[in-house]
Design a protein around this motif. Structure first.
Motif, PDB file in Angstrom:
ATOM      1  N   LEU A  82       0.821  -1.205   0.000  1.00 29.84           N
ATOM      2  CA  LEU A  82       0.000   0.000   0.000  1.00 29.84           C
ATOM      3  C   LEU A  82       0.861   1.263   0.000  1.00 29.84           C
ATOM      4  N   SER A  83       1.978   1.217   0.774  1.00 28.54           N
ATOM      5  CA  SER A  83       2.798   2.436   0.818  1.00 28.54           C
ATOM      6  C   SER A  83       3.557   2.611  -0.496  1.00 28.54           C
ATOM      7  N   GLU A 131       1.394   4.586  -2.843  1.00 27.05           N
ATOM      8  CA  GLU A 131       0.847   5.761  -2.168  1.00 27.05           C
ATOM      9  C   GLU A 131       0.270   6.789  -3.138  1.00 27.05           C
ATOM     10  N   LEU A 145      -3.292   6.042  -4.140  1.00 25.10           N
ATOM     11  CA  LEU A 145      -4.233   6.293  -3.041  1.00 25.10           C
ATOM     12  C   LEU A 145      -4.395   7.788  -2.800  1.00 25.10           C
ATOM     13  N   ASP A 146      -3.306   8.530  -2.975  1.00 26.19           N
ATOM     14  CA  ASP A 146      -3.336   9.967  -2.760  1.00 26.19           C
ATOM     15  C   ASP A 146      -4.255  10.640  -3.775  1.00 26.19           C
ATOM     16  N   VAL A 183      -8.616   8.838  -3.190  1.00 24.33           N
ATOM     17  CA  VAL A 183      -8.685   8.329  -1.822  1.00 24.33           C
ATOM     18  C   VAL A 183      -9.836   7.323  -1.656  1.00 24.33           C
ATOM     19  N   ALA A 227      -9.272   3.588  -1.077  1.00 27.26           N
ATOM     20  CA  ALA A 227      -8.967   3.047   0.256  1.00 27.26           C
ATOM     21  C   ALA A 227     -10.216   2.548   0.965  1.00 27.26           C
ATOM     22  N   PHE A 228     -11.387   3.080   0.546  1.00 25.07           N
ATOM     23  CA  PHE A 228     -12.629   2.654   1.199  1.00 25.07           C
ATOM     24  C   PHE A 228     -12.900   1.163   1.024  1.00 25.07           C
ATOM     25  N   PHE A 229     -12.384   0.595  -0.067  1.00 26.50           N
ATOM     26  CA  PHE A 229     -12.840  -0.751  -0.445  1.00 26.50           C
ATOM     27  C   PHE A 229     -11.876  -1.877  -0.079  1.00 26.50           C
ATOM     28  N   THR A 230     -10.692  -1.512   0.437  1.00 31.03           N
ATOM     29  CA  THR A 230      -9.763  -2.612   0.751  1.00 31.03           C
ATOM     30  C   THR A 230     -10.346  -3.616   1.744  1.00 31.03           C
ATOM     31  N   ILE A 280      -4.578  -7.145  -2.277  1.00 32.96           N
ATOM     32  CA  ILE A 280      -4.240  -5.725  -2.353  1.00 32.96           C
ATOM     33  C   ILE A 280      -3.339  -5.435  -3.548  1.00 32.96           C
TER      34      ILE A 280
END
Lengths: 462, 462
Positions: free
Chosen positions: A315-316, A319, A322-323, A326, A329-332, A449
């Motif tokens: 995930l990082s 980034e 995701l940035d 955003v 990120a709700f669905f992970t 992921i």
């Protein structure tokens, strides 16, 4: 109807157990020992053991001493190891020796497993020569083997005896042997050559020699056979007992079906614990100390945490994506949750199939392909639902497509790995049940992921 | 040693089964029917059934017809329902009637459960009056009850008979009854008044009347008792058979231990399936159609997906926080994964404890508190590890604190709900095993994310 009042059926049986437990405590507290004795006369030994187990520790020895000698031994055999040990330390020497000498050799070997070596040596010294020999024999075999759980006190007969002579012989041997439903026929060197049931002995012509009525096709197991294998033989062939022999087919002992039922339950518990991500328990989980609970549970939890930290890395690494969006990120949690569930189902059916022989006729590849298809069908169903849901509630078409496609890929991978890994574990010599739901969930987390973020990159063009 | 060559031990037993399977197919394909017959003579019925099951469908009937009549019935009883049904349609009328008439009533009732009503009526018409009555009796009881799995062909004796008279009586009855290890004593109205084992019958003085040697404390079950309860009675009291009575204690049948072992295995499979998030299977999972697989698996997967969509709501509600500190999103899978694992462990031990009576002496509150503490200890361990890890690798102190605190709260909640929900399910009349690992994982997902984001808001001051 007065005749039948002592015939207790299943429903009233549990109530009876409760009454015995509470009454015994009351009577002992009132020091009404005669009343307590009378209460226990018609109660089965296993229920007396339960009632004594339920007493406060100060009353346990008192309760135990009310029992007649022959009942006391049976009750002692049914007590859990913890209370067996606590009692043995409080007994007077004579009491200990009486009980331990009368115990059946397999139950005694089990008790000795739990006692300190010093006490065992002392007890062995006080056993009769015959009992000592029987115990030494059993303790010589590894834990969980047929040799350890067999009783060496079987009845063996010679083939030239007639049915009526055999009956007489049984009558003289009944005191020092366990008469099970089967009698075994051995030659001069104690080799097992046949089997005869008590039923056959009764229904045949009394003058028939055993040679003519015995079954020569006897199913047996070696002393070193695992107890689970013994259980499976007894289950498969609908036996009431299984003779245990050495490499030369010398008869050494007998394992009976009642011991085997407990083995099967224990093996199922072990499987269930492993599938829940716990080490299999040596003792009752609810009896061990908190320290041992943590010792038993932390290895898996720690291992899974460390493994799962791969998701943080992935995930990082992404980034930037995701940035920018955003909402991704709700669905992970939803995605990896659904994948984990499908994977847990697949691994559950395969693990159970491997442990009950339900899969004995199936090729692994066949099974994995079926799970692959199942994962695909479930994924399509879930994917459509999710796409429609996201468009309706959040109105984000591209995100919905990303989540939908990822969900399909994730369920397929989850079902396939869930089916493959138990086989792989077995191939590597591990127990397939180690492929627990927590483990498959963690694997799916990481793969899921990775798939999700790459699908996002592709669909959203980032 | 030639005498003992037919005594097969556990290790060679599985190889023998393989040889029989492959040889039978070869011999049938070569049309060497005499060879096939000879091959099967010493083979136990259950292994013959397995070998026939493994044949191509075109050869199954052929293989079956090689068997002697009395063996054929036993083999037929061991065949899986699928093949029983396929054979019954191919049999000639006379063959069907012979086999179905000779089957034991409980196996026959099981077969009838699977057949179309038209065929059942036809078969019933061809049964002998006695067999028809026995079958009607069993089919009158609900599925999974003692009445359905009992055999009505027990031996009942009168109390005034002497041991030697009883033996004679058994000899005359042996043809039409199943002689189990226990004989039952009934009064004129067929009420169960006592029990005597074959062993007692042999070792007592032959002139003793049964009245004096019988046990009056007989454990029994009602016809309506659930088969799982019957299994537990047999297991608890180490019985080889359990008499089944009606409300007036009239003896109606007997359930034997070999049937019970299969019941226990089936019940364990049901628990394991439920704990893996699957409906319990009616038939072997690997034999049912893909359509039925989806039908069995989709309800749980769909329910869990819909429930898990709460995580999407929560995350989108806290979008502002995620937008400001995107690094928070990196840790959601790790947090809910660890929580799910701890929760799965707790629910596993409690569910298994409830199903094996391992928890019978424990108060629910006591168990839940212990899991609460366990969750706390595991959480502290994991929390410290995670805080150190994040500071070392990512250097984000506030985020590390947020994740660490959340992890502690999540494992505590996971362990506590994992232990509480099985009790709650039981209280509500559901099977505690429904509190599956997938379900607890989903609950932890939702609660965990809520806790995480609120901790973040507090620690980061957003």
């Amino acid at each position: 109807m007065s005749n039948t009042s002592s015939i207790a059926s299943a429903t009233s049986r549990n109530e009876l157990r409760e009454v015995v437990r509470s009454q015994l405590k009351l009577l002992l507290e009132e020091k009404n020992y005669e009343g307590a004795k009378t209460l226990l006369v018609p109660v089965p030994s296993v229920d007396i053991a339960e009632a004594i187990e339920g007493l406060p520790e100060t009353l346990q020895l008192l309760g135990f001493r009310l029992l007649k000698k022959n009942i006391a031994v049976q009750v002692y055999e049914y007590l859990p190891p913890r209370i067996q040990q606590s009692l043995i330390k409080k007994f007077q020497d004579e009491e200990v020796i009486n009980i331990v000498n009368e115990m059946s050799p397999d139950k005694r070997a089990k008790l000795f497993d739990e006692l300190p070596p010093k006490l065992i040596r002392k007890l062995l010294n006080h056993l009769s020569a015959e009992e000592r020999q029987a115990t030494d024999l059993l303790l010589g075999y590894g834990a969980d083997t047929a040799g350890r759980i067999m009783t060496p006190k079987y009845i063996a007969l010679k083939e030239h005896l007639t049915a009526i002579e055999a009956q007489k012989k049984i009558r003289t041997l009944a005191q020092q042997s366990e008469v099970s439903y089967y009698l075994y026929v051995t030659d001069e060197d104690k080799h097992l050559i046949g089997l005869i049931s008590l039923k056959d002995l009764i229904i045949c012509d009394p003058k028939t020699p055993l040679r003519e009525i015995m079954t020569q096709e006897v199913i047996s197991a070696d002393t070193e056979t695992d107890q689970e294998e013994v259980a499976k033989l007894i289950q498969r062939y609908d036996l009431l007992a299984l003779p245990i022999v050495d490499k030369e087919k010398t008869l050494l002992g007998v394992v009976t079906v009642d011991d085997i039922i407990d083995v099967l339950e224990l093996e199922a518990t072990e499987d269930i614990y492993k599938m829940g991500g716990l080490d299999s328990p040596k003792d009752d989980y609810f009896e061990i100390s908190l320290f041992n609970v943590i010792k038993q549970r932390s290895p898996w939890v720690l291992l899974l945490l460390v493994t799962n930290s791969a998701t943080v890395m992935i995930l990082s690494h992404y980034e930037v994506i995701l940035d920018q969006v955003v909402a991704l990120a709700f669905f992970t949690p939803l995605l990896i949750g659904a994948g984990g569930n499908v994977g847990a189902q697949s691994s559950t059916v395969v693990i159970r199939g491997l442990s009950t022989e339900g899969l004995k006729d199936k090729k692994p590849l066949e099974v994995v392909i079926r799970e692959f298809i199942t994962g695909g069908l479930l994924g399509m169903m879930l994917g459509v639902l999710v796409i429609v849901g996201i468009i309706l509630f959040l109105g984000q078409q591209k995100v919905s497509l990303t989540v939908g496609i990822s969900l399909l890929c994730i369920t397929i991978i989850a079902a396939t790995t869930g089916a493959t890994l138990p086989y792989l574990f077995m191939k590597l010599g591990f127990d397939p049940a180690l492929m627990s739901s927590p483990l498959i969930t963690t694997v799916v987390d990481i793969l899921g992921i990775f798939i999700y973020l790459n699908t996002a990159r592709f669909v959203l063009g980032i």
